[in-house]
Enzyme design. Sequence first.
Site, PDB file in Angstrom:
ATOM      1  N   GLN A 260     -10.065  -4.071  -3.611  1.00  0.00           N
ATOM      2  CA  GLN A 260     -11.370  -3.626  -3.116  1.00  0.00           C
ATOM      3  C   GLN A 260     -12.454  -3.832  -4.172  1.00  0.00           C
ATOM      4  O   GLN A 260     -13.553  -4.310  -3.869  1.00  0.00           O
ATOM      5  CB  GLN A 260     -11.303  -2.148  -2.717  1.00  0.00           C
ATOM      6  CG  GLN A 260     -12.599  -1.634  -2.135  1.00  0.00           C
ATOM      7  CD  GLN A 260     -12.910  -2.250  -0.779  1.00  0.00           C
ATOM      8  OE1 GLN A 260     -12.075  -2.198   0.125  1.00  0.00           O
ATOM      9  NE2 GLN A 260     -14.087  -2.848  -0.630  1.00  0.00           N
TER      10      GLN A 260
ATOM     11  N   ASP B  46     -17.211   7.013  -1.693  1.00  0.00           N
ATOM     12  CA  ASP B  46     -15.968   6.873  -0.923  1.00  0.00           C
ATOM     13  C   ASP B  46     -15.722   8.205  -0.226  1.00  0.00           C
ATOM     14  O   ASP B  46     -16.405   9.206  -0.500  1.00  0.00           O
ATOM     15  CB  ASP B  46     -14.830   6.527  -1.906  1.00  0.00           C
ATOM     16  CG  ASP B  46     -13.519   6.166  -1.224  1.00  0.00           C
ATOM     17  OD1 ASP B  46     -13.492   6.003   0.007  1.00  0.00           O
ATOM     18  OD2 ASP B  46     -12.506   6.049  -1.951  1.00  0.00           O
TER      19      ASP B  46
ATOM     20  N   CYS C  77     -16.253   1.374   0.433  1.00  0.00           N
ATOM     21  CA  CYS C  77     -15.092   0.532   0.765  1.00  0.00           C
ATOM     22  C   CYS C  77     -14.690   0.654   2.225  1.00  0.00           C
ATOM     23  O   CYS C  77     -13.994  -0.215   2.745  1.00  0.00           O
ATOM     24  CB  CYS C  77     -13.922   0.857  -0.152  1.00  0.00           C
ATOM     25  SG  CYS C  77     -13.280   2.533   0.029  1.00  0.00           S
TER      26      CYS C  77
ATOM     27  N   ARG D 200       0.887  -1.176   0.000  1.00  0.00           N
ATOM     28  CA  ARG D 200       0.000   0.000   0.000  1.00  0.00           C
ATOM     29  C   ARG D 200       0.919   1.218   0.000  1.00  0.00           C
ATOM     30  O   ARG D 200       1.704   1.413   0.934  1.00  0.00           O
ATOM     31  CB  ARG D 200      -0.904   0.000   1.233  1.00  0.00           C
ATOM     32  CG  ARG D 200      -1.601   1.337   1.434  1.00  0.00           C
ATOM     33  CD  ARG D 200      -2.728   1.278   2.430  1.00  0.00           C
ATOM     34  NE  ARG D 200      -3.857   0.572   1.878  1.00  0.00           N
ATOM     35  CZ  ARG D 200      -5.086   0.599   2.404  1.00  0.00           C
ATOM     36  NH1 ARG D 200      -5.333   1.298   3.496  1.00  0.00           N
ATOM     37  NH2 ARG D 200      -6.074  -0.065   1.839  1.00  0.00           N
TER      38      ARG D 200
ATOM     39  N   HIS E 210      -7.269   0.728  -6.563  1.00  0.00           N
ATOM     40  CA  HIS E 210      -7.504  -0.141  -5.391  1.00  0.00           C
ATOM     41  C   HIS E 210      -8.168  -1.437  -5.893  1.00  0.00           C
ATOM     42  O   HIS E 210      -9.323  -1.733  -5.596  1.00  0.00           O
ATOM     43  CB  HIS E 210      -8.409   0.592  -4.388  1.00  0.00           C
ATOM     44  CG  HIS E 210      -8.379   0.020  -3.004  1.00  0.00           C
ATOM     45  ND1 HIS E 210      -7.595  -1.061  -2.643  1.00  0.00           N
ATOM     46  CD2 HIS E 210      -9.056   0.373  -1.866  1.00  0.00           C
ATOM     47  CE1 HIS E 210      -7.782  -1.333  -1.365  1.00  0.00           C
ATOM     48  NE2 HIS E 210      -8.660  -0.483  -0.871  1.00  0.00           N
TER      49      HIS E 210
ATOM     50  N   ARG F 148     -13.251  -8.951   1.335  1.00  0.00           N
ATOM     51  CA  ARG F 148     -11.848  -8.653   1.005  1.00  0.00           C
ATOM     52  C   ARG F 148     -10.995  -9.887   1.292  1.00  0.00           C
ATOM     53  O   ARG F 148     -10.132 -10.257   0.488  1.00  0.00           O
ATOM     54  CB  ARG F 148     -11.344  -7.475   1.859  1.00  0.00           C
ATOM     55  CG  ARG F 148     -11.857  -6.103   1.454  1.00  0.00           C
ATOM     56  CD  ARG F 148     -11.252  -5.618   0.145  1.00  0.00           C
ATOM     57  NE  ARG F 148      -9.794  -5.556   0.194  1.00  0.00           N
ATOM     58  CZ  ARG F 148      -9.090  -4.532   0.680  1.00  0.00           C
ATOM     59  NH1 ARG F 148      -9.703  -3.457   1.130  1.00  0.00           N
ATOM     60  NH2 ARG F 148      -7.760  -4.547   0.658  1.00  0.00           N
TER      61      ARG F 148
HETATM   62  N1  NVA Z   1      -9.965   6.418  -1.541  1.00  0.00           N
HETATM   63  C1  NVA Z   1      -9.579   6.064  -0.181  1.00  0.00           C
HETATM   64  C2  NVA Z   1      -9.818   4.608   0.045  1.00  0.00           C
HETATM   65  C3  NVA Z   1      -9.491   4.103   1.425  1.00  0.00           C
HETATM   66  C4  NVA Z   1      -9.634   2.623   1.561  1.00  0.00           C
HETATM   67  C5  NVA Z   1      -8.127   6.422   0.056  1.00  0.00           C
HETATM   68  O1  NVA Z   1      -7.324   6.246  -0.873  1.00  0.00           O
HETATM   69  O2  NVA Z   1      -7.801   6.893   1.142  1.00  0.00           O
HETATM   70  N1   CP Z   2     -11.165  -0.408   2.315  1.00  0.00           N
HETATM   71  C1   CP Z   2      -9.898  -0.444   2.763  1.00  0.00           C
HETATM   72  O1   CP Z   2      -8.959  -0.651   2.015  1.00  0.00           O
HETATM   73  O2   CP Z   2      -9.785  -0.255   4.102  1.00  0.00           O
HETATM   74  P1   CP Z   2      -8.443  -0.023   4.940  1.00  0.00           P
HETATM   75  O3   CP Z   2      -7.922   1.346   4.561  1.00  0.00           O
HETATM   76  O4   CP Z   2      -8.869  -0.098   6.376  1.00  0.00           O
HETATM   77  O5   CP Z   2      -7.444  -1.091   4.582  1.00  0.00           O
END
Ligand code: NVA
Ligand code: CP
Length: 311
Positions: free
Chosen positions: A139, A225, A265, A109, A136, A293
């Site tokens: 997800q 989101d 998500c 990540r 992502h 997930r």
């Molecule tokens: N769009 C959000 C998703 C978090 C799971 C982010 O990138 O922070």
């Molecule tokens: N939806 C998702 O990826 O959640 P986290 O940021 O908690 O991993």
Amino acid sequence: MSNAPAPVRHYLQFTDLSADEYAHVLARAAEIKRKFKAYEKYHPLADRTLAMIFEKASTRTRVSFEAGMYQLGGSVVHLTTGDSQLGRSEPIEDSARVISRMTDIVMIRTYGQDKIERFASHSRVPVINGLTNEFHPCQILADIFTFIEHRGSIAGKVIAWVGDGNNMANTWLQAAELLGFTVHLSTPSGYEVDQAVAGLRSSASYKIFKDPEDACRGADLVTTDVWTSMGFEAENEARKKAFADWCVDEAMMQAAKPDALFMHCLPAHRGEEVSAEVIDGPQSVVWDEAENRMHVQKALMEFLLLGRVHA
Ligand code: NVA
Ligand code: CP
């Protein structure tokens, strides 16, 4: 006939698997979920190790990959920028060479997609995108699995995206092109999806709506989101103003089909991108989405490491 080893498969964006491979992985996810619910031991990844690298916070991604890998008989190494040399500027290429000599699969990540691509190009083992600024894919894989569980095939369906033109929106659009559904997009001005960043072939699988309620009209699924994704916190106040009308509420759900699902998500901010009535209401499947997930990622790791398994 060549005896060369098969090239390493990575999962860096949704387009890295074909529609046929998705059909396989989604079917495996259903079988792996069934085994989990029945407490059936299934250890195809015994002695394999997953390295997880987090440069941003996480709850679901960490728990789902970590629990999932243990359930498959493997083990996990957890690294963050703060507690590894990644935070002290060791080149990403060197980190990839080292980590991939000691582990069997890597989940990352991070911020820019270029970073995960550089890591993957120097990795001996499969690399999975656990979220970047651009995509992502794990997800969306879970969301599609969840849709299929509740409503059957997603082909030909309409998905309404209300909110930021972010990593989730980009990945929904890639999935729509590959799996044959349509996305109705409504984003505030200045926060549109960039077709080039999303890596789309054309604009045939999405339609743009100024008014978010119009985007929801006739939709089979309404999804949104956070207004401010990780890495964009400095824009928070400006975004709160720009996104004020992009809150999925009862009126938007009523514009959608009567049996429309709601997905997010997570993590969610009730009263910002979604009302409490909607996310905690009867059309919401957000907890299934979160659980799934784990099941889809177990199927994905099985596929990337072992190919098409039929156990
Ligand atoms: N769009 C959000 C998703 C978090 C799971 C982010 O990138 O922070
Ligand atoms: N939806 C998702 O990826 O959640 P986290 O940021 O908690 O991993």
